[in-house]
Design an enzyme around this catalytic site. Structure first.
Site, PDB file in Angstrom:
ATOM      1  N   CYS A  75     -10.411   0.658   8.172  1.00 17.30           N
ATOM      2  CA  CYS A  75      -9.666   1.878   8.488  1.00 17.30           C
ATOM      3  C   CYS A  75     -10.252   3.101   7.817  1.00 17.30           C
ATOM      4  CB  CYS A  75      -8.192   1.718   8.133  1.00 17.30           C
ATOM      5  SG  CYS A  75      -7.891   1.354   6.416  1.00 17.30           S
ATOM      6  N   GLU A 121       0.872  -1.202   0.000  1.00 19.81           N
ATOM      7  CA  GLU A 121       0.000   0.000   0.000  1.00 19.81           C
ATOM      8  C   GLU A 121       0.897   1.237   0.000  1.00 19.81           C
ATOM      9  OE1 GLU A 121      -1.966  -1.038   3.727  1.00 19.81           O
ATOM     10  OE2 GLU A 121      -3.678  -1.746   2.591  1.00 19.81           O
TER      11      GLU A 121
END
Lengths: 633, 633
Positions: free
Chosen positions: B410, B314
């Protein structure tokens, strides 16, 4: 029934372009790989191939043996080297090379177990693991490669020793899988196509039966590899037995419709299927091959004839997912596609197969090889940007220059054997008809007594002349890309029957046939369904896809765009440039540098000349930008 | 010294565009997440957050506790929810919501160990594992989020309970890392920026010292995580401690020059660094922040303000590697970039920071949220092609439609807290000057006594009016994209001082200031150094990047190209369309379908109108093609 028969490895004497590459294989690649196999090459990882066979022989004789070294399929490097050597010997007698091959064959024979089993990995030690991991252990794959080597060596030299070894090995496999009804099929297809060669070279019907067995039982029980895994307590790489797509095992091959999974495995399998289909006149199987073929060439193939667009699993992706920069496009997969195409021609003489064979050969297969024959691309991207290629996590596999011989050296010897047997792809025969699938200069002798002498500077000149000895029909492929095409016989234009991309020309002794193809550079445009290529064009000439390299364009290719409305100039052939080639000069624009990462000001463009070289020659001048598909200005 | 101070969460009452999103958060996202945290939401994976705190409390009291459930950072979901709830309460008193928050805070307080430790994962069980895995265990990360929640809840409601809990927790951490000199720094930065908030809210200098400690010791000993790993016999995900880049630990932060590694970790870290730099007037640290900022905005940011272009880790990729279709561009990373930008403004009032804050907010942050507030993108690609996106091995992460609430949730609560605290990004103050960084309709009350009432239909109208109460200087950002800009005071055009992208306008009580920006649609052009965008353009208007969706273009976007020489029409604002928006109509061409995968015939093009909608609204009408960057015809 075969529509076209393969010619003997001894039938073709190469000249011209093909001859140059065959010479490179003979002079550089075969001797270099020989050193590698013996662990005598400098600056190269240990191969262990020779020592593995020596140690397997020792183990069989009860002597002290050193441990097996290398990948589980290490033996196949020996096989591919022998096969390449055989083809080379067929064209160029070479007593030293033959001695080297014979010596290796002696080691191989001595490493064969009494029952016919042959695989050093499970002979030096771990005998109890034999045949317990078809998914990963590559025993049938290695056997297949060694069978191909045996057939080639026998056909090239008349020497039977390796053929006898592999016939004994085939009988061992036959007993296990046919007589004793052991379950399973190869994790990595290869033996299917090899058994078809064995069937013809050794005349052993068990080989045909076994090939048919492996093809027909594949995927019939998709859970086979899971059951196998449950029974064993070891693994090679921890491959997932339920990744049916990867290993083409989700359903019977006759029901498969999309080319999927590991690209090399796929095309090796399809090659065996197509060979079996033509040999046994199996229309249903051929129909399956045709569907898979269409899946490849209509939806999953690069313009370079490369296949397998993703690094994950070295595999086919979904339809129309053909990115240039992150392409995998393995050299071996393009070679496998040529195998598949050649077997499709044996089912149906259709120029489409020859077109693709040529496309893969002139671009991806040759692109895999550095001009000096000492460095190789496994991965053949259609765009390379130093700083990103080879560096970004998504581009790590896409190297900017060819590395040397790998420890896992599948591609270099595969290229060697393909190139040194090019005649078998270029020419074919069937009764009184001789086929010219590729335009390969040199002499061919057919089994029907006809001889052809082909003269051409193809792919840099587009006149191909054939001098005929004997009488029959000369069938010449007319490529789809040739806008116009003229055929002369003895100086007069003729209009022969053209059927499915082949011109059929009745010929008599001493006839001279001249084929004049259209060598005008042309732009190719992608299907609008390929998102990665929207609005782009590639420059081609004849079978060659061209690319634009920084080396010819002031270091910068990504700010260039081409104008297809402008004519492309063909430079003189330059013997001193990139081993002898012709540049093309296109017209287009160069965008001036922008301010910042994104700007509201349209970039200024200056008209300019843009230089292109054949894609197969990229990366021979160090790291630099390279692009096949260019924006249209 | 801070050049700009943050306003209180209570200072801004939103209206207009911001108000609509804040209302969505208040009405949909906060209540929905509350149900998720309590495991009462339908069709959603178990969260376990409430029950984890309950069970941690039981474990501390020696009662029977159920095992911890969820990710190692599960507690942070509670923190983000409380923080969002706090901001919402600051603007909209809501006794039920406050009760819910108080109840959760009681559970949290009861889950705190005597020594101040707070983390349910290592309180319910595994107490001996506390602080043994800073690399992966997220204890400092969870503490950071809970500190942010504590500060917000205290500032919004005046209630100290959670602030006291977290001050005690901060003292626990201070003892360990400062007094007892324990080695190490957070695997996932977050606590640095949170400690800066704690320092200001609780007035505790230990918090400032601790923030500085974690920032300065980071990467000073790059081998810390390796040494830590050698000492423990457990892992969370098996993270590699030598992947320095991933966790920004290869060298001291003051020496780091490229934004690298996990993008959220990176910008959270940089946010803490920039906050510390302005608080302590640390010029060297600010210079490091500026280098990292430039690395992002000049080389590693999407036009949508998205960052982190690769799914692997990521993470940030190399310079100029900004693919549209395989972009990661996590919603949380864009939120983190807004944090970083806002802290940079506190070091240096420069419109560039506001420009990027706006770019990230209007495009990637809002693009993460489905119009109904119930589905969310984590990954925000700039191109989506059904059949390839979400399917190809290289595009699996790039979903074509927003999925519902994840177990690892998240992004949704991160978006909630960002949007509900938007006033703190939109406005700032410093002595007699009030700053308008974003154009957010509503009322703001500054601590210097000034009040502003901002009226605007921005980003769909480009007139922004401010009614002033009190006296001082109104500093308004002038965005880089506005070709022309007119400023009126009480009906007369004025030419105030403009410095680094801000106009400084002295104002008196009852002044009316009107800013008129240029809302003409414009094309943006990428740097020629971004290979993936060669020859493309994106359509923008104001802060909005537009995209082209199949839904508005006959299902097909990839065969369209735009003609930037033609004017773009702006449609009427349509309240009923995509929750209220304006379409743009560009002119361009549609390529007709080609024959085959590659063709020698240039595709025919037909002129056509092409419809665009704001990028943030894509994917609200089911799976369809979407493209931001279009070929220029």
């Amino acid at each position: 029934m075969k529509t076209m028969e393969r010619i003997s490895p001894k039938a073709y004497r190469s000249e011209g372009f093909a001859g140059k590459y065959m010479e490179l294989v003979r002079r550089e690649m075969i001797p270099y790989q020989y050193k590698v196999l013996r662990d005598e090459a400098e600056n190269t990882e240990r191969s262990g191939v020779f020592s593995n066979f020596i140690n397997a022989g020792r183990a069989l004789r009860g002597e002290k043996a050193e441990p097996f070294y290398g990948m589980v399929f290490q033996d196949s490097d020996a096989a591919k080297w022998i096969e390449a050597a055989a083809y080379s010997l067929a064209a160029n007698p070479d007593s030293k090379l033959m001695e080297e091959a014979d010596e290796l064959i002696d080691l191989i024979a001595a490493a064969q177990d009494e029952d016919g089993y042959l695989d050093t990995r499970f002979t030096i030690s771990d005998k109890e693991k034999r045949w317990t991991n078809l998914l990963e252990a590559h025993e049938l794959y290695c056997a297949g490669h060694m069978m191909e080597a045996a057939c080639a060596y026998y056909e090239a030299t008349g020497k039977r020793k390796l053929l006898d070894v592999m016939e004994k090995n085939a009988e061992h496999i036959y007993r296990r899988f046919i007589e004793d009804k052991a379950e399973g099929y190869p994790g990595h297809p290869e033996i299917e196509l090899a058994l078809m060669k064995m069937y013809r070279a050794a005349g052993n019907p068990h080989c045909l039966e076994l090939a048919k067995h492996f093809i027909d039982c594949r995927g019939a029980d998709p859970r086979y590899y899971e059951k196998e895994k449950e029974k064993r307590d070891w693994t090679v790489w921890g491959n997932n037995p339920v990744d049916y797509e990867y290993q083409q095992s989700g359903k019977p091959v006759r029901e498969q419709t999309e080319a999927a999974g590991h690209a090399v495995r796929a095309v090796y399998l399809y090659t065996g299927m197509a060979d079996l289909a033509s040999e046994t006149d199996d229309k249903e199987l051929f129909a399956a091959c045709r569907r898979l073929w269409e899946s490849i060439v209509n939806k999953r193939m690069y313009i370079t004839g490369g296949i397998g667009s993703v690094v994950q699993g070295e595999a086919f992706s979904v339809d129309y997912d053909l990115p240039s920069d992150t392409a995998y496009s393995e050299t071996c997969a393009a070679i496998g596609l040529m195998f598949f195409a050649s077997r499709m021609l044996e089912n149906d003489v259709n120029g489409e197969y020859g077109d693709v064979m040529e496309q893969a050969f002139y671009n991806t297969v040759l692109g895999g090889i550095q001009l000096d024959g000492k460095r190789f691309f496994y991965v053949n991207p259609l765009e390379s940007i130093p700083g990103i290629s080879g560096k970004s996590p998504t581009h790590r596999h896409a190297l900017t220059t060819r590395p040397g011989w790998y420890a896992c050296a599948c591609c270099p010897p595969n290229a060697s054997r393909l190139i040194s047997s090019l005649g078998q792809y270029a020419y074919g025969e069937k009764e009184k008809t001789v086929f010219c699938n590729l335009y390969a200069a040199g002499e061919v002798t057919f089994s029907n007594g006809m001889k052809l002498r082909c003269e051409t500077e193809y792919p840099y000149d587009f006149n191909i002349s054939y001098s005929v000895s004997g009488e029959g029909v000369l069938a010449v492929r007319i490529p789809h890309w040739s806008g116009k095409c003229e055929i002369n016989k003895n100086g007069a234009v003729i209009s022969p029957e053209i059927k499915k991309g082949y011109a059929y020309i009745p010929v008599s002794h001493r006839d001279m046939v001249m084929l004049s193809l259209d060598g005008t550079p042309r732009y190719a445009y992608p299907s609008e369904k390929i998102p990665a290529l929207s609005g782009k064009a590639a420059l081609c000439r004849g079978p060659l896809v061209y690319c634009f390299e920084g080396a010819d364009n002031g270091g910068d290719v990504i700010s260039l765009s081409v104008d297809p409305a402008e004519a492309v100039r063909v430079c003189e052939y330059d013997e001193a440039f990139l081993g002898g080639t012709q540049k093309l000069i296109a017209r287009g624009y160069k965008r001036e540098p922008q301010n910042g990462l994104y700007s509201c000001a349209a970039p200024k463009k200056t008209p300019c000349e843009i230089y292109a070289v054949p894609y197969s020659l990229w990366g021979n001048r160090g790291e630099n930008q390279m692009r096949v598909w260019m924006e249209i200005c």
